[in-house]
Write an enzyme that holds these catalytic residues in place. Structure first.
Site, PDB file in Angstrom:
ATOM      1  N   ARG A 182       0.847  -1.240   0.099  1.00 31.06           N
ATOM      2  CA  ARG A 182       0.098  -0.007   0.033  1.00 31.06           C
ATOM      3  C   ARG A 182       0.834   1.182   0.045  1.00 31.06           C
ATOM      4  O   ARG A 182       0.423   2.326  -0.515  1.00 31.06           O
ATOM      5  CB  ARG A 182      -1.106  -0.082   0.975  1.00 31.06           C
ATOM      6  CG  ARG A 182      -1.975  -1.013   0.810  1.00 31.06           C
ATOM      7  CD  ARG A 182      -3.185  -1.257   2.068  1.00 31.06           C
ATOM      8  NE  ARG A 182      -2.417  -1.707   3.316  1.00 31.06           N
ATOM      9  CZ  ARG A 182      -2.323  -2.785   3.809  1.00 31.06           C
ATOM     10  NH1 ARG A 182      -3.060  -3.784   2.960  1.00 31.06           N
ATOM     11  NH2 ARG A 182      -2.062  -3.306   4.956  1.00 31.06           N
TER      12      ARG A 182
ATOM     13  N   GLU B 231       4.246 -10.493  15.294  1.00 33.40           N
ATOM     14  CA  GLU B 231       3.588 -11.004  16.393  1.00 33.40           C
ATOM     15  C   GLU B 231       3.916 -12.493  16.471  1.00 33.40           C
ATOM     16  O   GLU B 231       4.281 -12.949  17.591  1.00 33.40           O
ATOM     17  CB  GLU B 231       2.147 -10.741  16.532  1.00 33.40           C
ATOM     18  CG  GLU B 231       1.314 -11.383  17.558  1.00 33.40           C
ATOM     19  CD  GLU B 231      -0.055 -11.189  17.692  1.00 33.40           C
ATOM     20  OE1 GLU B 231      -0.809 -11.412  18.654  1.00 33.40           O
ATOM     21  OE2 GLU B 231      -0.584 -10.250  16.615  1.00 33.40           O
TER      22      GLU B 231
END
Length: 182
Positions: free
Chosen positions: A67, A104
């Site tokens: 993006r 994560e």
């Protein structure tokens, strides 16, 4: 430093859609596709970025996969500077350098062409992406820019998530600007 007016902020914030429980339960995903297809909001955003960065003396804008390409390529063209894609590992065809960063649950890696910022050292580079959360990808991007001999002068994000430590962590490497903060 140029900041959004309240009206501009309202236009951009109202163009971003929240998607609950995506990509997993408990997450509220900030969907920028609605900003991109809103010509007024996208125009306000890109004009704001142009006005903010036109006096920075930039040589390149580097967009983070994927993006960041949308905002970075358009901004580079508006500023009259080069655009450099910072890609996920294995997507660039020439000699690259790479940087790993923590997720994560695991590790990921991004890379850039070794000659992406020209032969002269010290090119002034703005790194841009849509959102900063934990700051791992952006931190790796800033490190890559600097490893090429260029200078990451700032990392810019359309959205900054302030309830996570990404902005604070990234500020240890470079200046950080979020157009809007959540």
């Amino acid at each position: 430093m140029l900041k959004l007016s309240q009206t501009e902020k309202h236009i951009i914030e109202n163009s971003i859609r929240d998607i609950k429980d995506f990509p997993k339960p408990g997450i509220i995903f900030k969907d920028i596709t609605t900003l991109l297809n809103d010509k007024e909001a996208y125009g306000v955003l890109m004009n704001h970025l142009y006005q903010r960065y036109k006096e920075y003396g930039l040589d390149y804008v580097a967009g983070i996969d994927a993006r960041g390409f949308i905002f970075g390529a358009a901004l580079a063209q508006m500023l009259g500077v080069g655009f450099v894609p910072i890609r996920k590992k294995g997507k660039l065809p020439y000699t690259t350098i790479s940087e790993k960063y923590s997720l994560e649950y695991g590790v990921d890696e991004i890379e850039v062409h070794i000659d992406a910022f020209g032969k002269d050292k010290g090119a002034r580079v703005l790194v841009i992406d849509d959102l900063i959360a934990t700051g791992g990808t952006a931190g790796a991007a800033a490190t890559l820019v600097n490893q090429t001999g260029a200078n990451c002068v700032e990392c810019c994000f359309v959205i900054g998530l302030t309830f996570l430590d990404g902005i604070k962590n990234l500020e240890q490497k470079t200046q950080v600007y979020s157009v809007i903060e959540v």
